[in-house]
Write an enzyme that holds these catalytic residues in place. Structure first.
Site, PDB file in Angstrom:
ATOM      1  N   LYS A  22      43.723 -11.773 -86.031  1.00 47.79           N
ATOM      2  CA  LYS A  22      44.997 -11.040 -86.118  1.00 47.79           C
ATOM      3  C   LYS A  22      45.496 -10.650 -84.730  1.00 47.79           C
ATOM      4  CE  LYS A  22      44.935  -6.449 -87.088  1.00 47.79           C
ATOM      5  NZ  LYS A  22      45.642  -5.593 -86.113  1.00 47.79           N
ATOM      6  N   ASN A  23      44.596 -10.072 -83.941  1.00 43.85           N
ATOM      7  CA  ASN A  23      45.046  -9.508 -82.661  1.00 43.85           C
ATOM      8  C   ASN A  23      45.279 -10.568 -81.581  1.00 43.85           C
ATOM      9  OD1 ASN A  23      45.132  -7.055 -83.839  1.00 43.85           O
ATOM     10  ND2 ASN A  23      43.207  -6.302 -82.958  1.00 43.85           N
ATOM     11  N   ARG A  92      52.744  -1.361 -84.966  1.00 42.47           N
ATOM     12  CA  ARG A  92      52.901  -1.030 -83.547  1.00 42.47           C
ATOM     13  C   ARG A  92      52.931  -2.264 -82.655  1.00 42.47           C
ATOM     14  NH1 ARG A  92      51.908   3.998 -82.131  1.00 42.47           N
ATOM     15  NH2 ARG A  92      51.454   3.254 -80.054  1.00 42.47           N
ATOM     16  N   CYS A 116      50.579   7.431 -84.970  1.00 43.50           N
ATOM     17  CA  CYS A 116      49.685   6.454 -85.590  1.00 43.50           C
ATOM     18  C   CYS A 116      48.469   7.197 -86.115  1.00 43.50           C
ATOM     19  CB  CYS A 116      49.288   5.417 -84.543  1.00 43.50           C
ATOM     20  SG  CYS A 116      48.004   4.302 -85.083  1.00 43.50           S
ATOM     21  N   ARG A 121      48.455   6.916 -79.182  1.00 42.31           N
ATOM     22  CA  ARG A 121      48.809   5.550 -78.776  1.00 42.31           C
ATOM     23  C   ARG A 121      50.171   5.403 -78.086  1.00 42.31           C
ATOM     24  NH1 ARG A 121      47.103   1.491 -83.521  1.00 42.31           N
ATOM     25  NH2 ARG A 121      47.004   0.019 -81.795  1.00 42.31           N
ATOM     26  N   PRO A 122      50.362   6.046 -76.944  1.00 42.06           N
ATOM     27  CA  PRO A 122      51.628   5.875 -76.225  1.00 42.06           C
ATOM     28  C   PRO A 122      51.755   4.459 -75.651  1.00 42.06           C
ATOM     29  CG  PRO A 122      50.076   7.170 -74.922  1.00 42.06           C
ATOM     30  CD  PRO A 122      49.424   6.927 -76.244  1.00 42.06           C
ATOM     31  N   VAL A 123      52.977   4.099 -75.196  1.00 40.23           N
ATOM     32  CA  VAL A 123      53.208   2.780 -74.582  1.00 40.23           C
ATOM     33  C   VAL A 123      53.702   2.947 -73.141  1.00 40.23           C
ATOM     34  CG1 VAL A 123      53.550   1.497 -76.731  1.00 40.23           C
ATOM     35  CG2 VAL A 123      55.504   2.647 -75.672  1.00 40.23           C
ATOM     36  N   ASP A 124      53.338   4.078 -72.532  1.00 41.11           N
ATOM     37  CA  ASP A 124      53.811   4.376 -71.171  1.00 41.11           C
ATOM     38  C   ASP A 124      53.386   3.309 -70.159  1.00 41.11           C
ATOM     39  OD1 ASP A 124      51.266   5.636 -71.944  1.00 41.11           O
ATOM     40  OD2 ASP A 124      51.119   6.161 -69.825  1.00 41.11           O
ATOM     41  N   GLN A 125      52.234   2.680 -70.369  1.00 39.68           N
ATOM     42  CA  GLN A 125      51.761   1.687 -69.394  1.00 39.68           C
ATOM     43  C   GLN A 125      52.574   0.386 -69.471  1.00 39.68           C
ATOM     44  OE1 GLN A 125      49.421   2.601 -67.040  1.00 39.68           O
ATOM     45  NE2 GLN A 125      49.809   4.543 -68.085  1.00 39.68           N
ATOM     46  N   ASP A 304      37.235  -1.512 -82.919  1.00 38.02           N
ATOM     47  CA  ASP A 304      37.617  -2.079 -84.219  1.00 38.02           C
ATOM     48  C   ASP A 304      36.419  -2.419 -85.107  1.00 38.02           C
ATOM     49  OD1 ASP A 304      40.245  -1.855 -83.484  1.00 38.02           O
ATOM     50  OD2 ASP A 304      40.513  -3.962 -82.973  1.00 38.02           O
ATOM     51  N   ILE A 326      37.817   5.153 -77.372  1.00 40.56           N
ATOM     52  CA  ILE A 326      39.132   4.507 -77.181  1.00 40.56           C
ATOM     53  C   ILE A 326      40.253   5.299 -77.869  1.00 40.56           C
ATOM     54  CG2 ILE A 326      40.466   2.368 -77.456  1.00 40.56           C
ATOM     55  CD1 ILE A 326      38.072   1.984 -75.605  1.00 40.56           C
ATOM     56  N   ARG A 396      46.768  -5.588 -94.313  1.00 41.42           N
ATOM     57  CA  ARG A 396      47.442  -5.802 -93.037  1.00 41.42           C
ATOM     58  C   ARG A 396      46.629  -6.720 -92.127  1.00 41.42           C
ATOM     59  NH1 ARG A 396      49.534  -0.659 -89.973  1.00 41.42           N
ATOM     60  NH2 ARG A 396      49.793  -2.385 -88.545  1.00 41.42           N
TER      61      ARG A 396
HETATM   62  N1  EPU Z   1      47.160   3.740 -74.061  1.00 40.21           N
HETATM   63  C1  EPU Z   1      47.986   4.599 -73.380  1.00 40.21           C
HETATM   64  N2  EPU Z   1      49.166   4.122 -72.884  1.00 40.21           N
HETATM   65  C2  EPU Z   1      49.566   2.838 -73.048  1.00 40.21           C
HETATM   66  C3  EPU Z   1      48.714   1.947 -73.750  1.00 40.21           C
HETATM   67  C4  EPU Z   1      47.520   2.429 -74.243  1.00 40.21           C
HETATM   68  O1  EPU Z   1      47.669   5.780 -73.216  1.00 40.21           O
HETATM   69  O2  EPU Z   1      50.655   2.482 -72.582  1.00 40.21           O
HETATM   70  C5  EPU Z   1      45.863   4.211 -74.586  1.00 40.21           C
HETATM   71  C6  EPU Z   1      45.817   4.214 -76.109  1.00 40.21           C
HETATM   72  O3  EPU Z   1      46.370   5.377 -76.646  1.00 40.21           O
HETATM   73  C7  EPU Z   1      44.335   4.077 -76.357  1.00 40.21           C
HETATM   74  C8  EPU Z   1      43.862   3.185 -75.209  1.00 40.21           C
HETATM   75  O4  EPU Z   1      44.860   3.300 -74.211  1.00 40.21           O
HETATM   76  O5  EPU Z   1      43.713   5.318 -76.274  1.00 40.21           O
HETATM   77  C9  EPU Z   1      43.669   1.734 -75.555  1.00 40.21           C
HETATM   78  O6  EPU Z   1      44.789   1.260 -76.283  1.00 40.21           O
HETATM   79  P1  EPU Z   1      45.274  -0.251 -76.253  1.00 40.21           P
HETATM   80  O7  EPU Z   1      46.641  -0.283 -75.659  1.00 40.21           O
HETATM   81  O8  EPU Z   1      44.241  -1.113 -75.666  1.00 40.21           O
HETATM   82  O9  EPU Z   1      45.411  -0.558 -77.809  1.00 40.21           O
HETATM   83  P2  EPU Z   1      46.498  -1.487 -78.449  1.00 40.21           P
HETATM   84  O10 EPU Z   1      46.817  -2.577 -77.512  1.00 40.21           O
HETATM   85  O11 EPU Z   1      47.603  -0.674 -79.001  1.00 40.21           O
HETATM   86  C10 EPU Z   1      44.858  -3.212 -79.524  1.00 40.21           C
HETATM   87  C11 EPU Z   1      44.565  -3.715 -80.903  1.00 40.21           C
HETATM   88  C12 EPU Z   1      43.877  -2.619 -81.700  1.00 40.21           C
HETATM   89  C13 EPU Z   1      42.583  -2.244 -80.974  1.00 40.21           C
HETATM   90  C14 EPU Z   1      42.893  -1.823 -79.535  1.00 40.21           C
HETATM   91  C15 EPU Z   1      41.661  -1.526 -78.716  1.00 40.21           C
HETATM   92  C16 EPU Z   1      46.324  -5.324 -81.241  1.00 40.21           C
HETATM   93  C17 EPU Z   1      47.572  -5.707 -81.945  1.00 40.21           C
HETATM   94  N3  EPU Z   1      45.812  -4.125 -81.531  1.00 40.21           N
HETATM   95  O12 EPU Z   1      45.709  -2.079 -79.681  1.00 40.21           O
HETATM   96  O13 EPU Z   1      43.568  -3.164 -82.974  1.00 40.21           O
HETATM   97  O14 EPU Z   1      41.941  -1.198 -81.638  1.00 40.21           O
HETATM   98  O15 EPU Z   1      43.641  -2.860 -78.862  1.00 40.21           O
HETATM   99  O16 EPU Z   1      40.828  -2.633 -78.658  1.00 40.21           O
HETATM  100  O17 EPU Z   1      45.791  -6.099 -80.463  1.00 40.21           O
HETATM  101  C18 EPU Z   1      43.057  -3.095 -85.262  1.00 40.21           C
HETATM  102  O18 EPU Z   1      43.091  -4.340 -85.258  1.00 40.21           O
HETATM  103  O19 EPU Z   1      42.619  -2.441 -86.243  1.00 40.21           O
HETATM  104  C19 EPU Z   1      43.542  -2.372 -84.099  1.00 40.21           C
HETATM  105  C20 EPU Z   1      43.881  -1.079 -84.145  1.00 40.21           C
END
Ligand code: EPU
Length: 417
Positions: A22-23, A92, A116, A121-125, A304, A326, A396
Site C-alpha cells: 500500500k505505502n 492523509r 488523525c 501528523r503535521p506536514v510542515d516538513q 506499522d 514514531i 483501507r
Molecule cells: N512529521 C512531522 N512533520 C512532517 C512530517 C512528519 O512532524 O511534515 C512527524 C509525524 O507526525 C510522525 C513522524 O514525523 O511523528 C513520522 O511521520 P511520517 O511523515 O514518516 O509518516 P507518514 O509519511 O505520514 C508513512 C506511512 C505510515 C507509516 C509512517 C511511518 C504512507 C502512506 N504512510 O506515513 O503508514 O506509519 O510513514 O513509517 O506511507 C499505515 O500504513 O498504517 C501507516 C500509518
C-alpha cells in the site's frame, strides 16, 4: 459498517499470496502526475486507499485504466490542480499530489489533512522543503496553496525522518531546475520503490536506499513500467498471526530482505523461519516467547508492525516492553486487547505486556488500520467469538484479509451492514 466475526482457536496451515505494498502504491500512483506518458503498474494492491487515491487522481484529469492486473496511468490531460478536503480528510496520503503537481504545473492546492487517530501528523516538513525549492506557499481556508514557475534545486535537511515528506520532495525535485540534496531522507523500501520508478521515468537520482538522496532535475519525465514491491507490513501481519495461533504457513510473492528486524524478533519468539527469493515459510508449534522492541525508522522496527506484534505478545510467555517512538497516540488497540483479557499497562510511550495463557472473545472496536489487524490476530487466538466493529479501517490497507486467513484455516466471517 461491516464487522468481522472471528471464532478463535484454529491453527493456520497453507499458502498466502502477499499483495503489493500500500505505502509504495500510493506515492507511485501520484508519480503518474509527473509525466504525459503512460505509466504501467503491476502488482497494485486492491484496497480502499488505492481506490481513494485513484478517485482523487481521476478528478485531476489523470486517465486510469485497469486491465488484466495492470494499472495504466496517463497524465496528458491534467486540468484540475486541487485535492479537495472531502478526499484528503479520508486519506492523509493525498498530500502526495502536492510535490508532483507543483513541479510539473507550477501550482497546487491541497487541503490540509487535519487530525488523525494515531497522532497529530503535521506536514510542515513537506512545506518547508518545497519553500526551500522556491515555492510560494500560503495556507488559506484549510488549504495549502503552492505556486512556483519552476522549482529550483536546494539542499533540504528535514527536522525528522518523514516517509511521505521524502517522497513528496523527491518527486518535486525530479523536475526542478538544478540539483536537490535531501538529507535525513527516509530509507523505507517503499521510498526506494518510488525512486526506482522515477529513474525508469528518466529521473536522475543518486543515493537510492540511503538517507542522502541527490537529484539532478530534468525538463520532463517519460512513461515507464514498474512492479510495486511486496507489502512487508501485510507479510509481517500474517507472520504474527501464525506466531500467535501456531501452524505452518508459506507467504508467497514477498521478500525477506526488507523484514530483517521483524524476522529476528519472530525467531526470538520461537517461530521457525525459512526463506527463499520470494517466499517466507513460518512454522510455530509452541506458545510464543515475549519479545520487547522499540519502533524506529527503517531499517529499525516499523511502527506499522507494532500492534500486530503486541497481539502476539499478549499470549506469550513472559513480559515484554513495547516502545512507540514514531506516533504519539498509537496504543489505541491496548484497551481493546485488555477487553479480551490481555494484561497491558501503558507507561508514557511504552506498553508493558504481561503475557497471559489465554484470551477470551468479546466485541471490540477497530480504531485504525494496524490496530484492526492486531485485533484480528487477537481474535484468532481468543477462546469463543470476537466481533470486530468498524473494519473499514482494515479494508483501507489489507486486500481481503479475512478471505486470505480463512483460506489457511482461520474462522472469520464478514458480517455486512
Ligand atoms: N512529521 C512531522 N512533520 C512532517 C512530517 C512528519 O512532524 O511534515 C512527524 C509525524 O507526525 C510522525 C513522524 O514525523 O511523528 C513520522 O511521520 P511520517 O511523515 O514518516 O509518516 P507518514 O509519511 O505520514 C508513512 C506511512 C505510515 C507509516 C509512517 C511511518 C504512507 C502512506 N504512510 O506515513 O503508514 O506509519 O510513514 O513509517 O506511507 C499505515 O500504513 O498504517 C501507516 C500509518
Amino acid at each position: 459498517m461491516d464487522k468481522l466475526l472471528i471464532k478463535g482457536g484454529y491453527r493456520l496451515n497453507g499458502d498466502i499470496r502477499i499483495a503489493g505494498a500500500k505505502n509504495a502504491a500510493l506515492p507511485i500512483l501520484c508519480a503518474g502526475l509527473l509525466t504525459a506518458g503512460d505509466v504501467s503498474l503491476h502488482n497494485v494492491p486492491s484496497l480502499q486507499d488505492v481506490n481513494t487515491m485513484l478517485k482523487l487522481l481521476r478528478q485531476m484529469g489523470l486517465q486510469v485504466t485497469q486491465e488484466n492486473g495492470v494499472t495504466v496511468l496517463n497524465g496528458s490531460q491534467i486540468d484540475r490542480l486541487e485535492a479537495p478536503y472531502d478526499l484528503v480528510k479520508t486519506m492523509r496520503a493525498s498530500i502526495l499530489v502536492l510535490g508532483p503537481l507543483l513541479a510539473r504545473f507550477g501550482e497546487a492546492k491541497v487541503s490540509l489533512p487535519g487530525g488523525c487517530a494515531i497522532g497529530s501528523r503535521p506536514v510542515d516538513q513537506h512545506i518547508k522543503g518545497l519553500q526551500a525549492m522556491g515555492a510560494d506557499i500560503t495556507i488559506e481556508a484549510g488549504y495549502i496553496h503552492a505556486r512556483a514557475k519552476r522549482l529550483r534545486g536546494a539542499r533540504i535537511v528535514t527536522d525528522m525522518i518523514t516517509v511521505t515528506g521524502t517522497e513528496n520532495l523527491l518527486m518535486a525535485a525530479t523536475l526542478a531546475d538544478g540539483e536537490t540534496v535531501l538529507e535525513n531522507a527516509a530509507r523505507e523500501p517503499e521510498v526506494t520503490d518510488l525512486a526506482n520508478l522515477l529513474v525508469a521515468m528518466g529521473a536522475r537520482i543518486e543515493g537510492i536506499g540511503t538517507d542522502r538522496l541527490v537529484i539532478q532535475g530534468v525538463a520532463s519525465l517519460h512513461g515507464a513500467q514498474h512492479t510495486v514491491i511486496a507489502d512487508r507490513i501485510e507479510t509481517a501481519t500474517f507472520l504474527c498471526a501464525v506466531a500467535a495461533t501456531g501452524g505452518d504457513i508459506t507467504l508467497k510473492n514477498t521478500r525477506s530482505d526488507i523484514l530483517d528486524v521483524a524476522l529476528d524478533k519472530l525467531r526470538d519468539a520461537g517461530v521457525v523461519l525459512t526463506t527463499g527469493p520470494d517466499w517466507i515459510r513460518a512454522q510455530m508449534s509452541s506458545r510464543p516467547k515475549a519479545v520487547s522492541f522499540r519502533t524506529t525508522e527503517y531499517p529499525g522496527f516499523p511502527t506499522d508492525m507494532q500492534a500486530q506484534f503486541m497481539a502476539m505478545n499478549c499470549i506469550a510467555q513472559g513480559t515484554s516492553r513495547v516502545t512507540e517512538t514514531i506516533f504519539e497516540n498509537r496504543f489505541m488497540h491496548v484497551q481493546e486487547m485488555n477487553r479480551l483479557g490481555a494484561k497491558i499497562e501503558i507507561d508514557g510511550h511504552t506498553a508493558i505486556v504481561n503475557g497471559v495463557e489465554r484470551l477470551i472473545g468479546a466485541p471490540v472496536m477497530a480504531t485504525d488500520l494496524r490496530a484492526s489487524a492486531s485485533l484480528v490476530i487477537a481474535g484468532m487466538v481468543a477462546e469463543g467469538e470476537t466481533l470486530i466493529d468498524r473494519i473499514y479501517h482494515l479494508d483501507r490497507g489489507y486486500d481481503r484479509m479475512e478471505v486470505k486467513l480463512s483460506a489457511v484455516g482461520a474462522h472469520i466471517q464478514r458480517i455486512k451492514s
